[in-house]
Enzyme design. Structure first.
Site, PDB file in Angstrom:
ATOM      1  N   LYS A 111     -50.337  -4.506  71.874  1.00 29.18           N
ATOM      2  CA  LYS A 111     -49.029  -3.846  71.763  1.00 29.18           C
ATOM      3  C   LYS A 111     -48.784  -2.914  72.947  1.00 29.18           C
ATOM      4  O   LYS A 111     -47.674  -2.841  73.478  1.00 29.18           O
ATOM      5  CB  LYS A 111     -48.945  -3.037  70.451  1.00 29.18           C
ATOM      6  CG  LYS A 111     -48.607  -3.873  69.234  1.00 29.18           C
ATOM      7  CD  LYS A 111     -47.119  -4.168  69.157  1.00 29.18           C
ATOM      8  CE  LYS A 111     -46.783  -5.181  68.104  1.00 29.18           C
ATOM      9  NZ  LYS A 111     -46.242  -4.673  66.888  1.00 29.18           N
ATOM     10  N   LYS A 194     -49.677 -24.963  65.388  1.00 23.53           N
ATOM     11  CA  LYS A 194     -49.023 -24.748  64.099  1.00 23.53           C
ATOM     12  C   LYS A 194     -47.615 -24.164  64.237  1.00 23.53           C
ATOM     13  O   LYS A 194     -47.236 -23.682  65.297  1.00 23.53           O
ATOM     14  CB  LYS A 194     -49.895 -23.893  63.183  1.00 23.53           C
ATOM     15  CG  LYS A 194     -50.474 -22.653  63.778  1.00 23.53           C
ATOM     16  CD  LYS A 194     -51.302 -21.943  62.705  1.00 23.53           C
ATOM     17  CE  LYS A 194     -51.433 -20.490  63.079  1.00 23.53           C
ATOM     18  NZ  LYS A 194     -51.922 -19.637  62.041  1.00 23.53           N
ATOM     19  N   LYS A 197     -43.167 -18.566  64.621  1.00 20.16           N
ATOM     20  CA  LYS A 197     -41.906 -18.001  65.077  1.00 20.16           C
ATOM     21  C   LYS A 197     -41.919 -17.741  66.583  1.00 20.16           C
ATOM     22  O   LYS A 197     -40.920 -17.885  67.259  1.00 20.16           O
ATOM     23  CB  LYS A 197     -41.735 -16.687  64.315  1.00 20.16           C
ATOM     24  CG  LYS A 197     -40.431 -16.014  64.442  1.00 20.16           C
ATOM     25  CD  LYS A 197     -40.463 -14.823  63.508  1.00 20.16           C
ATOM     26  CE  LYS A 197     -39.813 -13.644  64.187  1.00 20.16           C
ATOM     27  NZ  LYS A 197     -38.875 -12.937  63.379  1.00 20.16           N
TER      28      LYS A 197
END
Ligand code: TRP
Length: 330
Positions: A111, A194, A197
């Site tokens: 982050k 897979k 998003k």
């Protein structure tokens, strides 16, 4: 009965991968355990969402979870900030969370790299808040994937540290839990890996996608140039299309295209058209329930109120006991 806690990111709308993964697990768990599922809106503040977006996202997530079958009567489904007791436990745990260990968390490092202009203290202490979420209900099971394993390890560390420090055996050690083998792998439409998003716009089919959007996405799915000879092996992209069919299509349809692949008569255009229609048939009732839920103010409010009440009862008890253990009795 064992207690399960899981936080739901408030920014994510559900796609088919989430549905066949976490969601079906939650639905099974609510029948077997004492479950607390909450929408992690405090956590989402680390990225500074606009108030209107925060509100819309939380309601959307709640509407989607209810539409998928999470039942407020069976599990405790609540909004994290409706139970501010978690903030007190977070404060108390923060006193024994050390800078070094927080800085070493991979999620923090990632982050910090992604948002270098907003490396706030909430981001640094994200794992402490997550530990508070879990310890608040003294959970022993946490249904999360590999990406959350380090956070869970930190939760155990914080809980054990508290126990040692105050010479109590208060917090249980939570472990990651999913029904063994029940997690189905749901591939995306981009031919590899897979459904996710963050893998690009067209890769995931969301539960709220309109029929046209679903058709467009599926028709653009990656395939290959077709079987070279009878019984030739399938490429990953084509295998993925079959895997998606296995989730939403009838046995008869699957057998038909399986045979067509084997004898080289397959036309991927036809297969995708069929897949799109079967996905639409699967998703439509869920999408309609989501829309109904979003329109029904009182239903959402009632669900939140039921969750808040049950979660606060549990949270109140823990925080009172923790205060007592710490010596806050004057
Ligand atoms: N960190 C989790 C995620 O990113 C969400 C979360 C917050 C959570 N608190 C939790 C998960 C407590 C399990 C238990 O997906």
């Amino acid at each position: 009965m064992e207690t399960v806690v899981s936080g739901i990111r408030s920014t994510g709308n559900l796609h088919l991968g989430n549905y066949f993964g976490a969601m079906l697990n939650f639905i099974r768990m609510q029948n077997e355990f004492n479950c607390f599922f909450f929408i992690a809106d405090y956590h989402s503040l680390t990225t500074h969402p606009k108030p209107a977006d925060l509100r819309r996202n939380v309601r959307q997530v709640l509407a989607e979870y209810l539409a998928c079958g999470l039942d407020p009567a069976k599990s405790t489904l609540y909004v994290q900030s409706d139970v501010p007791e978690v903030a007190e436990l977070y404060l108390l745990l923060n006193m024994n969370a050390y800078l070094g260990e927080l800085e070493r968390a991979t999620t923090f490092k990632e982050k910090a790299r992604k948002q270098p202009d907003n490396i706030n203290a909430g981001l640094l202490t994200y794992p402490v808040l997550m530990a508070a979420d879990i310890l608040l209900h003294k959970a022993s099971k946490v249904p999360v994937g590999k990406d959350q394993e380090q956070h869970l390890e930190m939760t155990r560390q914080f809980g054990n540290r508290f126990n040692r420090m105050y010479e109590v055996n208060y917090f249980p050690e939570p472990v990651a839990f999913n029904f063994g083998g029940a997690l189905v792998k749901v591939p995306g439409l981009d031919g590899a890996g897979k459904m996710g998003k963050s893998e690009g716009e067209g890769n995931a089919v969301f539960l709220y996608d309109s029929d046209d959007v679903i058709r467009k996405k599926v028709m653009r799915a990656v395939s290959d140039s077709g079987p070279a000879a009878p019984d030739s092996p399938r490429s990953e992209a084509v295998e993925n299309l079959f895997a998606l069919m296995a989730l939403v299509s009838t046995d008869e349809t699957i057998r038909f295209f399986d045979q067509a692949y084997k004898d080289c008569s397959i036309r991927y255009g036809d297969m995708k058209k069929q897949l799109a229609e079967d996905m639409i048939r699967f998703i439509t009732p869920i999408r309609e329930r989501i829309e109904d839920n979003l329109r029904d103010e009182s239903l959402l409010e009632k669900a939140m109120a039921i969750g808040r009440e049950k979660a606060r009862t549990s949270a109140d008890k823990t925080v009172a006991e923790v205060r007592e253990i710490i010596g806050m009795r004057y």
